[in-house]
Design a protein around this motif. Structure first.
Motif, PDB file in Angstrom:
ATOM      1  N   LYS A   1      -7.615  16.897  -1.557  1.00  0.00           N
ATOM      2  CA  LYS A   1      -7.859  16.806  -0.115  1.00  0.00           C
ATOM      3  C   LYS A   1      -9.140  17.527   0.305  1.00  0.00           C
ATOM      4  O   LYS A   1      -9.934  17.003   1.095  1.00  0.00           O
ATOM      5  CB  LYS A   1      -6.676  17.419   0.651  1.00  0.00           C
ATOM      6  CG  LYS A   1      -5.469  16.528   0.810  1.00  0.00           C
ATOM      7  CD  LYS A   1      -4.435  17.240   1.669  1.00  0.00           C
ATOM      8  CE  LYS A   1      -3.219  16.369   1.936  1.00  0.00           C
ATOM      9  NZ  LYS A   1      -2.210  17.070   2.761  1.00  0.00           N
TER      10      LYS A   1
ATOM     11  N   ARG B   1       0.963   5.444  -0.193  1.00  0.00           N
ATOM     12  CA  ARG B   1       0.172   6.662   0.019  1.00  0.00           C
ATOM     13  C   ARG B   1       1.137   7.839   0.125  1.00  0.00           C
ATOM     14  O   ARG B   1       2.074   7.809   0.925  1.00  0.00           O
ATOM     15  CB  ARG B   1      -0.674   6.550   1.291  1.00  0.00           C
ATOM     16  CG  ARG B   1      -1.533   7.791   1.585  1.00  0.00           C
ATOM     17  CD  ARG B   1      -2.258   7.621   2.907  1.00  0.00           C
ATOM     18  NE  ARG B   1      -3.000   8.820   3.298  1.00  0.00           N
ATOM     19  CZ  ARG B   1      -4.267   9.048   3.007  1.00  0.00           C
ATOM     20  NH1 ARG B   1      -4.952   8.146   2.318  1.00  0.00           N
ATOM     21  NH2 ARG B   1      -4.871  10.165   3.391  1.00  0.00           N
TER      22      ARG B   1
ATOM     23  N   VAL C   1      -3.857  13.923  -2.192  1.00  0.00           N
ATOM     24  CA  VAL C   1      -3.455  12.616  -1.685  1.00  0.00           C
ATOM     25  C   VAL C   1      -3.314  11.698  -2.895  1.00  0.00           C
ATOM     26  O   VAL C   1      -4.218  11.618  -3.732  1.00  0.00           O
ATOM     27  CB  VAL C   1      -4.480  12.022  -0.698  1.00  0.00           C
ATOM     28  CG1 VAL C   1      -4.064  10.612  -0.284  1.00  0.00           C
ATOM     29  CG2 VAL C   1      -4.631  12.906   0.527  1.00  0.00           C
ATOM     30  N   LEU C   2      -2.177  11.048  -3.003  1.00  0.00           N
ATOM     31  CA  LEU C   2      -1.955  10.033  -4.032  1.00  0.00           C
ATOM     32  C   LEU C   2      -2.057   8.696  -3.325  1.00  0.00           C
ATOM     33  O   LEU C   2      -1.230   8.373  -2.474  1.00  0.00           O
ATOM     34  CB  LEU C   2      -0.578  10.208  -4.678  1.00  0.00           C
ATOM     35  CG  LEU C   2      -0.183  11.641  -5.079  1.00  0.00           C
ATOM     36  CD1 LEU C   2       1.207  11.651  -5.711  1.00  0.00           C
ATOM     37  CD2 LEU C   2      -1.208  12.255  -6.005  1.00  0.00           C
ATOM     38  N   ARG C   3      -3.085   7.929  -3.647  1.00  0.00           N
ATOM     39  CA  ARG C   3      -3.349   6.708  -2.886  1.00  0.00           C
ATOM     40  C   ARG C   3      -3.761   5.565  -3.791  1.00  0.00           C
ATOM     41  O   ARG C   3      -4.052   5.745  -4.965  1.00  0.00           O
ATOM     42  CB  ARG C   3      -4.421   6.966  -1.831  1.00  0.00           C
ATOM     43  CG  ARG C   3      -5.748   7.453  -2.406  1.00  0.00           C
ATOM     44  CD  ARG C   3      -6.914   7.046  -1.540  1.00  0.00           C
ATOM     45  NE  ARG C   3      -8.181   7.596  -1.988  1.00  0.00           N
ATOM     46  CZ  ARG C   3      -8.909   7.119  -2.985  1.00  0.00           C
ATOM     47  NH1 ARG C   3      -8.483   6.077  -3.684  1.00  0.00           N
ATOM     48  NH2 ARG C   3     -10.086   7.667  -3.299  1.00  0.00           N
ATOM     49  N   GLN C   4      -3.816   4.386  -3.188  1.00  0.00           N
ATOM     50  CA  GLN C   4      -4.225   3.189  -3.933  1.00  0.00           C
ATOM     51  C   GLN C   4      -5.662   3.335  -4.447  1.00  0.00           C
ATOM     52  O   GLN C   4      -6.520   3.912  -3.773  1.00  0.00           O
ATOM     53  CB  GLN C   4      -4.165   1.963  -3.024  1.00  0.00           C
ATOM     54  CG  GLN C   4      -2.797   1.671  -2.449  1.00  0.00           C
ATOM     55  CD  GLN C   4      -1.797   1.192  -3.484  1.00  0.00           C
ATOM     56  OE1 GLN C   4      -0.608   1.390  -3.320  1.00  0.00           O
ATOM     57  NE2 GLN C   4      -2.256   0.543  -4.536  1.00  0.00           N
TER      58      GLN C   4
ATOM     59  N   TYR D   1       9.471  10.074  -4.659  1.00  0.00           N
ATOM     60  CA  TYR D   1       9.287   8.697  -4.195  1.00  0.00           C
ATOM     61  C   TYR D   1      10.156   7.737  -5.006  1.00  0.00           C
ATOM     62  O   TYR D   1      10.805   6.841  -4.457  1.00  0.00           O
ATOM     63  CB  TYR D   1       7.813   8.297  -4.306  1.00  0.00           C
ATOM     64  CG  TYR D   1       7.505   6.961  -3.666  1.00  0.00           C
ATOM     65  CD1 TYR D   1       7.244   6.869  -2.300  1.00  0.00           C
ATOM     66  CD2 TYR D   1       7.477   5.792  -4.428  1.00  0.00           C
ATOM     67  CE1 TYR D   1       6.962   5.644  -1.699  1.00  0.00           C
ATOM     68  CE2 TYR D   1       7.206   4.567  -3.834  1.00  0.00           C
ATOM     69  CZ  TYR D   1       6.952   4.496  -2.481  1.00  0.00           C
ATOM     70  OH  TYR D   1       6.695   3.275  -1.887  1.00  0.00           O
TER      71      TYR D   1
ATOM     72  N   ASN E   1     -12.176  15.532  -1.512  1.00  0.00           N
ATOM     73  CA  ASN E   1     -12.091  14.071  -1.642  1.00  0.00           C
ATOM     74  C   ASN E   1     -12.486  13.607  -3.047  1.00  0.00           C
ATOM     75  O   ASN E   1     -12.922  12.474  -3.247  1.00  0.00           O
ATOM     76  CB  ASN E   1     -12.970  13.365  -0.596  1.00  0.00           C
ATOM     77  CG  ASN E   1     -12.503  11.942  -0.335  1.00  0.00           C
ATOM     78  OD1 ASN E   1     -11.301  11.656  -0.344  1.00  0.00           O
ATOM     79  ND2 ASN E   1     -13.431  11.034  -0.108  1.00  0.00           N
TER      80      ASN E   1
ATOM     81  N   SER F   1       0.849  -1.185   0.000  1.00  0.00           N
ATOM     82  CA  SER F   1       0.000   0.000   0.000  1.00  0.00           C
ATOM     83  C   SER F   1       0.885   1.236   0.000  1.00  0.00           C
ATOM     84  O   SER F   1       1.734   1.396   0.878  1.00  0.00           O
ATOM     85  CB  SER F   1      -0.921   0.004   1.223  1.00  0.00           C
ATOM     86  OG  SER F   1      -1.748   1.149   1.221  1.00  0.00           O
TER      87      SER F   1
ATOM     88  N   GLU G   1       1.150  12.050   0.498  1.00  0.00           N
ATOM     89  CA  GLU G   1       0.373  13.269   0.743  1.00  0.00           C
ATOM     90  C   GLU G   1       1.169  14.490   0.309  1.00  0.00           C
ATOM     91  O   GLU G   1       2.360  14.607   0.581  1.00  0.00           O
ATOM     92  CB  GLU G   1      -0.012  13.376   2.220  1.00  0.00           C
ATOM     93  CG  GLU G   1      -1.056  12.360   2.646  1.00  0.00           C
ATOM     94  CD  GLU G   1      -1.802  12.782   3.911  1.00  0.00           C
ATOM     95  OE1 GLU G   1      -1.941  13.999   4.145  1.00  0.00           O
ATOM     96  OE2 GLU G   1      -2.223  11.879   4.651  1.00  0.00           O
TER      97      GLU G   1
ATOM     98  N   LEU H   1      -1.463   5.136  -8.649  1.00  0.00           N
ATOM     99  CA  LEU H   1      -2.115   5.826  -7.546  1.00  0.00           C
ATOM    100  C   LEU H   1      -3.168   6.765  -8.109  1.00  0.00           C
ATOM    101  O   LEU H   1      -2.963   7.383  -9.158  1.00  0.00           O
ATOM    102  CB  LEU H   1      -1.089   6.632  -6.731  1.00  0.00           C
ATOM    103  CG  LEU H   1       0.077   5.857  -6.133  1.00  0.00           C
ATOM    104  CD1 LEU H   1       1.038   6.816  -5.428  1.00  0.00           C
ATOM    105  CD2 LEU H   1      -0.393   4.776  -5.176  1.00  0.00           C
TER     106      LEU H   1
ATOM    107  N   CYS I   1      -5.017   9.924 -12.273  1.00  0.00           N
ATOM    108  CA  CYS I   1      -4.141   8.861 -11.778  1.00  0.00           C
ATOM    109  C   CYS I   1      -2.718   9.135 -12.220  1.00  0.00           C
ATOM    110  O   CYS I   1      -2.466   9.871 -13.178  1.00  0.00           O
ATOM    111  CB  CYS I   1      -4.604   7.493 -12.269  1.00  0.00           C
ATOM    112  SG  CYS I   1      -4.617   7.317 -14.078  1.00  0.00           S
TER     113      CYS I   1
END
Length: 212
Positions: free
Chosen positions: A91, A22, A29-32, A138, A94, A20, A24, A86, A99
């Motif tokens: 934020k 993530r 937010v870059l998330r799954q 990252y 939401n 997982s 921020e 991601l 992607c």
């Protein structure tokens, strides 16, 4: 004797991707990806303006089931340390607005390809700058990549200007590398090395976001 010598060759260790991821940022937010994102991604991937430079990827009219299978395919790629995707989420609201990916990992040569899709309604807001800053960070600093490259259509002038403004190196044209319908189109390749990232590119990204 030859076999004995070959067995002594030491290859770089393959780094495993986290299950997982993530990230921020100030606004995002870059998330799954999750199931609740499927409707939003169906709209984005089916929009002809958003996807105008990615004609082979446009999924206009595709079902939610197709979007689900796409999401599950990316989960499988991540589980096998090949790539990860991601979703980009604002934020404050939401809202899923696109992607981003790191893919085609070459763990021996420490390289990967970066890519991004952003809803047309969120263009010209430095969203791409913010995403690239943290995704490249990252890749270079967490995954220890030596080289990260990007490929775009030669006609995608906004993206080409973006790469050049943010100190990617133009490596050349990949002639007729992408088939669209019954025609072949040219692609451009840009890249960045970890040394460039550390010496100037990261600070250049940050400077462009100072007013955000």
């Amino acid at each position: 004797a030859t076999i004995s010598k070959l067995t002594q060759i030491s290859l770089p260790c393959k780094m495993k991707l986290q299950k997982s991821i993530r990230i921020e940022t100030k606004r995002l937010v870059l998330r799954q990806p999750i199931q609740d994102d499927d409707v939003a991604m169906q709209k984005i991937l089916g929009d002809k303006t958003t996807m105008q430079y990615l004609p082979t990827m446009i999924h206009y009219g595709d079902s939610i089931d197709f979007i689900k299978k796409r999401r599950e395919t990316w989960d499988h790629l991540q589980a096998n340390d090949v790539a990860f995707m991601l979703h980009i989420v604002v934020k404050a609201t939401n809202k899923v607005i696109g992607c981003c990916v790191l893919k085609n990992f070459d763990w021996v040569n420490s390289s990967a390809e970066v890519g991004i899709i952003i809803d047309k309604d969120f263009h010209k807001q430095k969203i791409s700058t913010e995403v690239h800053l943290h995704l490249l960070e990252y890749g270079f600093e967490n995954l220890n990549m030596h080289r990260i490259f990007a490929i775009t259509n030669t006609n995608n002038l906004p993206m080409r200007r973006f790469f050049e403004n943010y100190l990617f190196v133009f490596e050349g044209v990949m002639y007729e590398a992408s088939k669209v319908g019954d025609k072949y189109e040219d692609l451009c390749m840009y890249s960045m090395l970890s040394s460039d990232w550390c010496s100037s590119a990261k600070s250049n990204f940050s400077a462009h976001l100072s007013s955000v």
